[in-house]
Design a protein around this motif. Structure first.
Motif, PDB file in Angstrom:
ATOM      1  N   LEU A 118       0.862  -1.247   0.052  1.00  0.00           N
ATOM      2  CA  LEU A 118       0.038  -0.056  -0.134  1.00  0.00           C
ATOM      3  C   LEU A 118       0.826   1.293  -0.046  1.00  0.00           C
ATOM      4  CD1 LEU A 118      -2.711  -1.133   2.460  1.00  0.00           C
ATOM      5  CD2 LEU A 118      -2.677  -1.029   0.025  1.00  0.00           C
ATOM      6  N   ALA A 119       1.995   1.067   0.117  1.00  0.00           N
ATOM      7  CA  ALA A 119       2.894   2.343   0.044  1.00  0.00           C
ATOM      8  C   ALA A 119       2.595   3.343  -1.265  1.00  0.00           C
ATOM      9  CB  ALA A 119       4.344   1.826   0.119  1.00  0.00           C
ATOM     10  N   GLY A 120       2.578   4.393  -0.837  1.00  0.00           N
ATOM     11  CA  GLY A 120       2.173   5.353  -1.997  1.00  0.00           C
ATOM     12  C   GLY A 120       0.498   5.499  -2.570  1.00  0.00           C
ATOM     13  N   ALA A 124      -5.707   3.886   1.026  1.00  0.00           N
ATOM     14  CA  ALA A 124      -5.833   2.511   1.865  1.00  0.00           C
ATOM     15  C   ALA A 124      -4.590   2.482   2.775  1.00  0.00           C
ATOM     16  CB  ALA A 124      -5.524   1.325   0.569  1.00  0.00           C
ATOM     17  N   ASP A 125      -5.014   1.798   3.709  1.00  0.00           N
ATOM     18  CA  ASP A 125      -4.209   1.521   5.037  1.00  0.00           C
ATOM     19  C   ASP A 125      -4.418   0.169   5.695  1.00  0.00           C
ATOM     20  OD1 ASP A 125      -1.928   2.244   6.818  1.00  0.00           O
ATOM     21  OD2 ASP A 125      -2.783   4.408   7.190  1.00  0.00           O
ATOM     22  N   VAL A 126      -3.532  -0.079   6.567  1.00  0.00           N
ATOM     23  CA  VAL A 126      -3.757  -1.445   7.355  1.00  0.00           C
ATOM     24  C   VAL A 126      -3.423  -1.181   8.860  1.00  0.00           C
ATOM     25  CG1 VAL A 126      -1.162  -1.988   7.046  1.00  0.00           C
ATOM     26  CG2 VAL A 126      -2.776  -3.645   7.570  1.00  0.00           C
ATOM     27  N   VAL A 127      -4.249  -1.794   9.704  1.00  0.00           N
ATOM     28  CA  VAL A 127      -4.269  -1.534  11.154  1.00  0.00           C
ATOM     29  C   VAL A 127      -3.941  -3.092  11.665  1.00  0.00           C
ATOM     30  CG1 VAL A 127      -5.668  -0.993  12.983  1.00  0.00           C
ATOM     31  CG2 VAL A 127      -6.083  -0.012  11.055  1.00  0.00           C
ATOM     32  N   ALA A 128      -3.035  -3.017  12.595  1.00  0.00           N
ATOM     33  CA  ALA A 128      -2.537  -4.314  13.255  1.00  0.00           C
ATOM     34  C   ALA A 128      -3.560  -4.230  14.662  1.00  0.00           C
ATOM     35  CB  ALA A 128      -1.178  -4.383  13.647  1.00  0.00           C
ATOM     36  N   ALA A 129      -4.644  -5.187  14.475  1.00  0.00           N
ATOM     37  CA  ALA A 129      -5.611  -5.462  15.399  1.00  0.00           C
ATOM     38  C   ALA A 129      -6.357  -6.809  15.326  1.00  0.00           C
ATOM     39  CB  ALA A 129      -6.676  -4.093  15.288  1.00  0.00           C
ATOM     40  N   ASP A 130      -7.233  -6.701  16.261  1.00  0.00           N
ATOM     41  CA  ASP A 130      -7.996  -8.244  16.244  1.00  0.00           C
ATOM     42  C   ASP A 130      -9.354  -8.037  16.138  1.00  0.00           C
ATOM     43  OD1 ASP A 130      -9.073 -10.787  17.305  1.00  0.00           O
ATOM     44  OD2 ASP A 130      -6.829 -11.281  17.888  1.00  0.00           O
ATOM     45  N   LEU A 131     -10.179  -8.830  15.470  1.00  0.00           N
ATOM     46  CA  LEU A 131     -11.511  -8.900  15.433  1.00  0.00           C
ATOM     47  C   LEU A 131     -12.064  -9.156  16.700  1.00  0.00           C
ATOM     48  CD1 LEU A 131     -14.264  -9.199  14.109  1.00  0.00           C
ATOM     49  CD2 LEU A 131     -13.869 -11.535  13.338  1.00  0.00           C
ATOM     50  N   ARG A 132     -11.737  -9.634  17.723  1.00  0.00           N
ATOM     51  CA  ARG A 132     -12.137  -9.882  18.953  1.00  0.00           C
ATOM     52  C   ARG A 132     -12.190  -8.546  19.843  1.00  0.00           C
ATOM     53  NH1 ARG A 132      -8.539 -15.038  19.677  1.00  0.00           N
ATOM     54  NH2 ARG A 132      -7.066 -13.826  18.742  1.00  0.00           N
TER      55      ARG A 132
END
Length: 270
Positions: A118-120, A124-132
């Motif tokens: 997703l660089a650039g 769009a981006d990403v999250v380090a997390a848990d559905l729970r």
């Protein structure tokens, strides 16, 4: 074992990962021998696993295009895994330039590789997390930057809920996410089940045991149990069906029997 450049130093590459096993089923290259070994063990019992995963991805792409056609321009993909060709942001942004996508995963490899892909891409981006832990997702900076929760969102829970045990209250997590969404939002969901697998459940259970052995239990729920995740949503036609039967293009007459394992559906909030 030599650590490739794409593998974060923090991960133990001697332990199998669900997202890397999934990557292997899809023909990807971001997996290790320990992941391939686990995948091959599971395939001894359920040889159609790659075909099931391919059907899962094909449904996801159709559902994202459907959401875009309904005017939705925001996508929240929880349990997104390692990006492969035809991922959500590629499909959504091809259909609607400027569509915004937030990926969520708790696997460090999936997060690191998503960041590289997703660089650039400012949309769009990403999250380090848990559905729970829905609150951590909903309060994350990338979501706050990209997603307006006052407007409809397509929430993707694709091949993730069957890794959440009942003790972790998956129904509660899905309900909490639903409550945060604006009217007109969509839930796009797939889930594993013994129903539809062209093998006796006892044999398919051998593959389930492989996931249990790597401490990532695979929870096979019935169609009725899966339907409960759509409480508070109106089902979009054709309802909760085997993956190839959800708005197929083209019709799946020659589809591999394994592709009909498990269920897929889309629901809309009122």
């Amino acid at each position: 074992m030599e650590r490739p450049a794409w593998a974060p130093r923090s991960i133990d590459i001697s332990v199998p990962s669900v997202s890397r096993i999934y990557d292997f089923y899809l023909g990807g290259s971001h997996n290790f021998e320990v992941d391939r070994e686990a995948a091959r063990k599971a395939m001894e019992f359920l040889p159609g696993l790659p075909k099931i995963m391919q059907a899962n991805r094909a449904f996801m792409r159709r559902a994202v295009r459907f959401a875009a056609g309904e005017g939705i321009t925001q996508f929240l993909d929880i349990g997104s895994g390692i990006p492969t060709f035809g991922n959500v942001h590629e499909v959504a942004q091809a259909a609607v330039p400027g569509a915004r996508v937030v990926y969520v995963d708790n696997d460090p490899v999936a997060v690191a590789h998503s960041q590289a892909v997703l660089a650039g891409n400012d949309d769009a981006d990403v999250v380090a997390a848990d559905l729970r832990k829905p609150r951590e997702i909903l309060s994350s900076p990338p979501l706050d930057r990209l997603i307006d929760l006052n407007r409809p969102v397509a929430l993707l829970l694709v091949a993730i809920l069957h890794f959440v045990e009942d003790a972790d209250d998956p129904y509660g997590a899905v309900a909490e996410l639903r409550e945060a969404l604006a009217p007109g939002s969509l839930l796009i969901l797939t889930h594993a089940s013994y129903e539809g697998i062209p093998l006796p459940a006892e044999r398919a259970g051998g593959a389930v045991d492989v996931y249990k052995d790597i401490r990532n239990p695979l929870i096979m729920r019935s169609r009725d149990e899966i339907a409960r995740f759509f409480e508070g949503y109106d089902m979009v036609e054709p309802g909760l069906v085997p993956m190839p039967l959800w708005r197929p293009d083209p019709a799946p007459e020659d589809e591999d029997p394994y592709a009909f394992s498990g269920f897929a559906g889309v629901g809309r909030t009122a």
